[in-house]
Design a protein around this motif. Structure first.
Motif, PDB file in Angstrom:
ATOM      1  N   SER A  28       0.848  -1.187   0.000  1.00  0.00           N
ATOM      2  CA  SER A  28       0.000   0.000   0.000  1.00  0.00           C
ATOM      3  C   SER A  28       0.888   1.243   0.000  1.00  0.00           C
ATOM      4  CB  SER A  28      -0.923   0.010   1.228  1.00  0.00           C
ATOM      5  OG  SER A  28      -0.162   0.062   2.411  1.00  0.00           O
ATOM      6  N   ASN A  29       0.349   2.307  -0.630  1.00  0.00           N
ATOM      7  CA  ASN A  29       1.049   3.596  -0.667  1.00  0.00           C
ATOM      8  C   ASN A  29       2.483   3.457  -1.155  1.00  0.00           C
ATOM      9  OD1 ASN A  29      -1.222   4.864   0.417  1.00  0.00           O
ATOM     10  ND2 ASN A  29      -0.551   4.401   2.490  1.00  0.00           N
ATOM     11  N   TYR A  30       2.624   3.132  -2.400  1.00  0.00           N
ATOM     12  CA  TYR A  30       3.950   2.955  -2.969  1.00  0.00           C
ATOM     13  C   TYR A  30       3.988   3.522  -4.386  1.00  0.00           C
ATOM     14  CZ  TYR A  30       1.750  -1.076  -5.270  1.00  0.00           C
ATOM     15  OH  TYR A  30       0.919  -1.896  -5.989  1.00  0.00           O
ATOM     16  N   ILE A  31       5.150   3.571  -4.912  1.00  0.00           N
ATOM     17  CA  ILE A  31       5.335   3.874  -6.328  1.00  0.00           C
ATOM     18  C   ILE A  31       6.096   2.701  -6.924  1.00  0.00           C
ATOM     19  CG2 ILE A  31       7.422   5.236  -5.849  1.00  0.00           C
ATOM     20  CD1 ILE A  31       6.600   6.980  -8.320  1.00  0.00           C
ATOM     21  N   MET A  32       5.653   2.254  -8.082  1.00  0.00           N
ATOM     22  CA  MET A  32       6.308   1.151  -8.751  1.00  0.00           C
ATOM     23  C   MET A  32       6.756   1.608 -10.134  1.00  0.00           C
ATOM     24  SD  MET A  32       5.022  -2.743  -9.421  1.00  0.00           S
ATOM     25  CE  MET A  32       4.933  -3.170  -7.695  1.00  0.00           C
ATOM     26  N   ALA A  33       7.921   1.181 -10.507  1.00  0.00           N
ATOM     27  CA  ALA A  33       8.484   1.638 -11.773  1.00  0.00           C
ATOM     28  C   ALA A  33       9.094   0.490 -12.543  1.00  0.00           C
ATOM     29  CB  ALA A  33       9.546   2.709 -11.520  1.00  0.00           C
ATOM     30  N   TRP A  34       9.208   0.692 -13.830  1.00  0.00           N
ATOM     31  CA  TRP A  34       9.947  -0.195 -14.710  1.00  0.00           C
ATOM     32  C   TRP A  34      11.220   0.526 -15.150  1.00  0.00           C
ATOM     33  CZ3 TRP A  34       8.860  -5.210 -15.577  1.00  0.00           C
ATOM     34  CH2 TRP A  34       7.571  -5.667 -15.275  1.00  0.00           C
ATOM     35  N   PHE A  35      12.312  -0.214 -15.073  1.00  0.00           N
ATOM     36  CA  PHE A  35      13.589   0.237 -15.599  1.00  0.00           C
ATOM     37  C   PHE A  35      14.056  -0.797 -16.606  1.00  0.00           C
ATOM     38  CE2 PHE A  35      14.952   3.816 -12.943  1.00  0.00           C
ATOM     39  CZ  PHE A  35      13.987   3.770 -11.950  1.00  0.00           C
ATOM     40  N   ARG A  36      14.980  -0.425 -17.438  1.00  0.00           N
ATOM     41  CA  ARG A  36      15.542  -1.385 -18.394  1.00  0.00           C
ATOM     42  C   ARG A  36      17.031  -1.160 -18.535  1.00  0.00           C
ATOM     43  NH1 ARG A  36      12.734   0.892 -24.001  1.00  0.00           N
ATOM     44  NH2 ARG A  36      13.948   2.838 -24.157  1.00  0.00           N
ATOM     45  N   GLN A  37      17.691  -2.234 -18.894  1.00  0.00           N
ATOM     46  CA  GLN A  37      19.138  -2.154 -19.079  1.00  0.00           C
ATOM     47  C   GLN A  37      19.534  -3.017 -20.254  1.00  0.00           C
ATOM     48  OE1 GLN A  37      21.514  -3.248 -15.646  1.00  0.00           O
ATOM     49  NE2 GLN A  37      23.198  -1.951 -16.341  1.00  0.00           N
ATOM     50  N   ALA A  38      20.113  -2.380 -21.252  1.00  0.00           N
ATOM     51  CA  ALA A  38      20.639  -3.079 -22.412  1.00  0.00           C
ATOM     52  C   ALA A  38      22.110  -3.411 -22.160  1.00  0.00           C
ATOM     53  CB  ALA A  38      20.496  -2.203 -23.653  1.00  0.00           C
ATOM     54  N   PRO A  39      22.654  -4.414 -22.844  1.00  0.00           N
ATOM     55  CA  PRO A  39      24.057  -4.775 -22.638  1.00  0.00           C
ATOM     56  C   PRO A  39      24.978  -3.581 -22.865  1.00  0.00           C
ATOM     57  CG  PRO A  39      22.949  -6.448 -23.912  1.00  0.00           C
ATOM     58  CD  PRO A  39      21.982  -5.318 -23.784  1.00  0.00           C
ATOM     59  N   GLY A  40      25.876  -3.356 -21.911  1.00  0.00           N
ATOM     60  CA  GLY A  40      26.836  -2.272 -22.039  1.00  0.00           C
ATOM     61  C   GLY A  40      26.285  -0.900 -21.754  1.00  0.00           C
ATOM     62  N   TYR A  62      14.152  -5.844 -18.608  1.00  0.00           N
ATOM     63  CA  TYR A  62      13.237  -4.946 -17.920  1.00  0.00           C
ATOM     64  C   TYR A  62      13.007  -5.457 -16.496  1.00  0.00           C
ATOM     65  CZ  TYR A  62      12.061  -2.615 -22.289  1.00  0.00           C
ATOM     66  OH  TYR A  62      12.115  -1.883 -23.450  1.00  0.00           O
ATOM     67  N   SER A  63      13.124  -4.570 -15.543  1.00  0.00           N
ATOM     68  CA  SER A  63      12.890  -4.956 -14.161  1.00  0.00           C
ATOM     69  C   SER A  63      11.996  -3.936 -13.478  1.00  0.00           C
ATOM     70  CB  SER A  63      14.217  -5.083 -13.402  1.00  0.00           C
ATOM     71  OG  SER A  63      14.913  -3.863 -13.382  1.00  0.00           O
ATOM     72  N   CYS A  64      11.221  -4.414 -12.534  1.00  0.00           N
ATOM     73  CA  CYS A  64      10.358  -3.498 -11.800  1.00  0.00           C
ATOM     74  C   CYS A  64      10.959  -3.215 -10.432  1.00  0.00           C
ATOM     75  CB  CYS A  64       8.933  -4.024 -11.682  1.00  0.00           C
ATOM     76  SG  CYS A  64       8.747  -5.538 -10.759  1.00  0.00           S
ATOM     77  N   ARG A  65      10.665  -2.037  -9.931  1.00  0.00           N
ATOM     78  CA  ARG A  65      11.137  -1.603  -8.620  1.00  0.00           C
ATOM     79  C   ARG A  65       9.980  -0.982  -7.870  1.00  0.00           C
ATOM     80  NH1 ARG A  65      17.171  -0.343  -8.104  1.00  0.00           N
ATOM     81  NH2 ARG A  65      18.021  -1.810  -9.635  1.00  0.00           N
ATOM     82  N   ILE A  66      10.022  -1.087  -6.549  1.00  0.00           N
ATOM     83  CA  ILE A  66       8.970  -0.530  -5.716  1.00  0.00           C
ATOM     84  C   ILE A  66       9.612   0.319  -4.634  1.00  0.00           C
ATOM     85  CG2 ILE A  66       8.866  -2.519  -4.150  1.00  0.00           C
ATOM     86  CD1 ILE A  66       5.793  -2.124  -4.118  1.00  0.00           C
ATOM     87  N   GLY A  67       8.998   1.468  -4.373  1.00  0.00           N
ATOM     88  CA  GLY A  67       9.556   2.374  -3.374  1.00  0.00           C
ATOM     89  C   GLY A  67       8.491   2.911  -2.441  1.00  0.00           C
ATOM     90  N   PHE A  68       8.900   3.150  -1.201  1.00  0.00           N
ATOM     91  CA  PHE A  68       7.981   3.637  -0.174  1.00  0.00           C
ATOM     92  C   PHE A  68       8.478   4.933   0.469  1.00  0.00           C
ATOM     93  CE2 PHE A  68       5.593  -0.259  -0.183  1.00  0.00           C
ATOM     94  CZ  PHE A  68       6.518  -1.230  -0.501  1.00  0.00           C
ATOM     95  N   ARG A  69       9.706   5.355   0.148  1.00  0.00           N
ATOM     96  CA  ARG A  69      10.328   6.496   0.806  1.00  0.00           C
ATOM     97  C   ARG A  69       9.925   7.810   0.145  1.00  0.00           C
ATOM     98  NH1 ARG A  69      15.786   5.970  -0.646  1.00  0.00           N
ATOM     99  NH2 ARG A  69      15.370   4.249  -2.071  1.00  0.00           N
ATOM    100  N   GLY A  70      10.266   8.899   0.829  1.00  0.00           N
ATOM    101  CA  GLY A  70      10.047  10.210   0.243  1.00  0.00           C
ATOM    102  C   GLY A  70      10.789  10.356  -1.080  1.00  0.00           C
ATOM    103  N   ASP A  71      12.036   9.863  -1.134  1.00  0.00           N
ATOM    104  CA  ASP A  71      12.817   9.918  -2.375  1.00  0.00           C
ATOM    105  C   ASP A  71      12.108   9.217  -3.515  1.00  0.00           C
ATOM    106  OD1 ASP A  71      16.199   9.495  -0.995  1.00  0.00           O
ATOM    107  OD2 ASP A  71      14.746  11.145  -0.949  1.00  0.00           O
TER     108      ASP A  71
END
Length: 126
Positions: A29-41, A93-102
């Motif tokens: 609850s009360n979070y932000i979720m994001a997708w990031f991606r990383q290509a080789p190199g 592609y990976s997902c991340r979840i955050g709960f902090r002010g940042d």
């Protein structure tokens, strides 16, 4: 503790579509979720984010108009619908979840998040 499980990656031709899923368990609850991606190199880069409070979304300019991030409350799942895929979208592609002010104030950095998943490979052939 939060666990994230991604799915939905694969191989697709240019112009095709894929839908990625990220399901969270634990604190959801009360979070932000994001997708990031990383290509080789390459550095890990921000793709899109969804803030549960208010439902605000964020997109990188490179995917605006092609990708859509959304959330299914009942399933604690965030989706990334990817259309008109290009070879340059190829990455893990990976997902991340955050709960902090940042997390809420600057969702564009992977360091703003608290937990992340293993990632799923997306390959777009030309």
């Amino acid at each position: 503790q939060v666990q994230l499980v991604e799915s939905g990656g694969g191989l697709v031709q240019t112009g095709g579509s894929l839908r990625l899923s990220c399901t969270a368990s634990g604190r959801t609850s009360n979070y932000i979720m994001a997708w990031f991606r990383q290509a080789p190199g390459s550095e890990r880069e921000f793709v899109a984010a969804f803030k549960t409070t208010g439902g605000r979304t964020y997109y990188d300019n490179s995917v605006k108009g092609r990708f859509t991030i959304s959330r299914d409350n009942a399933r604690n799942t965030v989706y990334l619908e990817m259309n008109s895929l290009k070879p340059e979208d190829t990455a893990v592609y990976s997902c991340r979840i955050g709960f902090r002010g940042d997390s809420f104030s600057y969702p564009f950095s992977p360091a703003s998040y608290d937990y992340w998943g293993q990632g799923t490979q997306v390959t777009v052939s030309s």
